[in-house]
Scaffold this motif. Structure first.
Motif, mmCIF file in Angstrom:
data_model
loop_
_atom_site.group_PDB
_atom_site.id
_atom_site.type_symbol
_atom_site.label_atom_id
_atom_site.label_comp_id
_atom_site.label_asym_id
_atom_site.label_seq_id
_atom_site.Cartn_x
_atom_site.Cartn_y
_atom_site.Cartn_z
ATOM 1 N N ILE A 16 -36.956 37.375 -24.753
ATOM 2 C CA ILE A 16 -36.742 36.527 -25.934
ATOM 3 C C ILE A 16 -37.445 35.182 -25.744
ATOM 4 O O ILE A 16 -38.117 34.692 -26.655
ATOM 5 C CB ILE A 16 -35.231 36.333 -26.204
ATOM 6 C CG1 ILE A 16 -34.622 37.653 -26.686
ATOM 7 C CG2 ILE A 16 -34.996 35.223 -27.214
ATOM 8 C CD1 ILE A 16 -33.108 37.649 -26.748
ATOM 9 N N THR A 17 -37.327 34.588 -24.571
ATOM 10 C CA THR A 17 -37.961 33.298 -24.298
ATOM 11 C C THR A 17 -39.477 33.396 -24.406
ATOM 12 O O THR A 17 -40.123 32.565 -25.049
ATOM 13 C CB THR A 17 -37.573 32.792 -22.888
ATOM 14 O OG1 THR A 17 -36.148 32.713 -22.807
ATOM 15 C CG2 THR A 17 -38.177 31.436 -22.602
ATOM 16 N N ILE A 40 -30.500 39.267 -18.174
ATOM 17 C CA ILE A 40 -31.553 38.361 -17.714
ATOM 18 C C ILE A 40 -32.913 38.831 -18.240
ATOM 19 O O ILE A 40 -33.724 38.025 -18.718
ATOM 20 C CB ILE A 40 -31.549 38.253 -16.174
ATOM 21 C CG1 ILE A 40 -30.299 37.498 -15.730
ATOM 22 C CG2 ILE A 40 -32.817 37.559 -15.666
ATOM 23 C CD1 ILE A 40 -30.089 37.461 -14.223
ATOM 24 N N SER A 41 -33.157 40.119 -18.199
ATOM 25 C CA SER A 41 -34.418 40.660 -18.719
ATOM 26 C C SER A 41 -34.551 40.406 -20.208
ATOM 27 O O SER A 41 -35.630 40.027 -20.698
ATOM 28 C CB SER A 41 -34.507 42.161 -18.452
ATOM 29 O OG SER A 41 -34.533 42.415 -17.074
ATOM 30 N N ALA A 42 -33.482 40.602 -20.953
ATOM 31 C CA ALA A 42 -33.505 40.373 -22.395
ATOM 32 C C ALA A 42 -33.759 38.897 -22.707
ATOM 33 O O ALA A 42 -34.538 38.571 -23.603
ATOM 34 C CB ALA A 42 -32.198 40.839 -23.032
ATOM 35 N N LEU A 43 -33.107 38.002 -21.976
ATOM 36 C CA LEU A 43 -33.317 36.567 -22.183
ATOM 37 C C LEU A 43 -34.766 36.176 -21.866
ATOM 38 O O LEU A 43 -35.366 35.370 -22.579
ATOM 39 C CB LEU A 43 -32.353 35.747 -21.331
ATOM 40 C CG LEU A 43 -30.897 35.749 -21.794
ATOM 41 C CD1 LEU A 43 -30.016 35.015 -20.794
ATOM 42 C CD2 LEU A 43 -30.776 35.108 -23.168
ATOM 43 N N LEU A 51 -44.666 32.875 -30.223
ATOM 44 C CA LEU A 51 -44.601 32.674 -31.669
ATOM 45 C C LEU A 51 -44.920 31.238 -32.055
ATOM 46 O O LEU A 51 -45.503 30.972 -33.096
ATOM 47 C CB LEU A 51 -43.222 33.070 -32.206
ATOM 48 C CG LEU A 51 -42.927 34.568 -32.262
ATOM 49 C CD1 LEU A 51 -41.479 34.788 -32.710
ATOM 50 C CD2 LEU A 51 -43.887 35.271 -33.202
ATOM 51 N N PHE A 52 -44.519 30.309 -31.210
ATOM 52 C CA PHE A 52 -44.701 28.896 -31.520
ATOM 53 C C PHE A 52 -45.707 28.219 -30.603
ATOM 54 O O PHE A 52 -45.671 27.021 -30.427
ATOM 55 C CB PHE A 52 -43.350 28.178 -31.441
ATOM 56 C CG PHE A 52 -42.352 28.713 -32.420
ATOM 57 C CD1 PHE A 52 -42.462 28.424 -33.764
ATOM 58 C CD2 PHE A 52 -41.311 29.525 -31.994
ATOM 59 C CE1 PHE A 52 -41.552 28.927 -34.662
ATOM 60 C CE2 PHE A 52 -40.385 30.029 -32.891
ATOM 61 C CZ PHE A 52 -40.507 29.736 -34.233
#
Length: 145
Positions: free
Chosen positions: A22-23, A16-19, A29-30
């Motif tokens: 990443i989100t 969950i932390s990694a997701l 970035l965008f």
């Protein structure tokens, strides 16, 4: 030495932390794609065009006595004219005020008088700016005293 065993709940928290990381990274970035430009308008065919406007409120006296409070919106879609609008705001404001001050309350009490004021503003600003006939002037609010 003690060895720690990782259970399923430990891996779930890491996933969950990694997701989440990443989100958040993707969003940053965008982020330019997520910005909403207040000057964007949708056209009939669904494309988005930029429209730059200058909207201001004016409170001034009228030629024959009395006062007026008026909101004027000046709009264009020409990029060069957008820049010129922002650079010459004080001059534009002064021109608008001088045109409004020449009107009387009687002239502005009729719909055709308001339309004549709008046309005068439109013509004078188009002459003043280098964009030719690309400006549109709107009177969005008007109150006379």
């Amino acid at each position: 030495m003690y060895k720690l065993k990782k259970g399923k709940s430990d891996y779930t928290g890491m996933i969950i932390s990694a997701l989440l990381v990443i989100t958040v990274t993707i969003i940053f970035l965008f982020i330019k794609d997520f910005n909403v430009d207040p000057f964007q308008i949708k056209t009939k065919n669904g494309l988005i065009e930029k429209s730059r406007c200058l909207e201001d409120e004016y409170l001034t006296d009228l030629a024959g006595g009395g006062y007026i409070r008026i909101k004027v919106k000046v709009e264009t879609q020409d990029r060069k004219l957008q820049e010129e609008l922002s650079l010459r705001q004080k001059e534009i404001r002064s021109t608008i005020l001088s045109i409004i001050r020449d009107k009387t309350r009687e002239e502005l009490s009729k719909p055709e008088g308001i339309e004549e004021l709008r046309r005068s503003l439109n013509q004078q600003l188009n002459k003043m700016l280098n964009g030719g006939e690309d400006l549109k002037v709107f009177i969005t609010e008007i109150v006379t005293y």
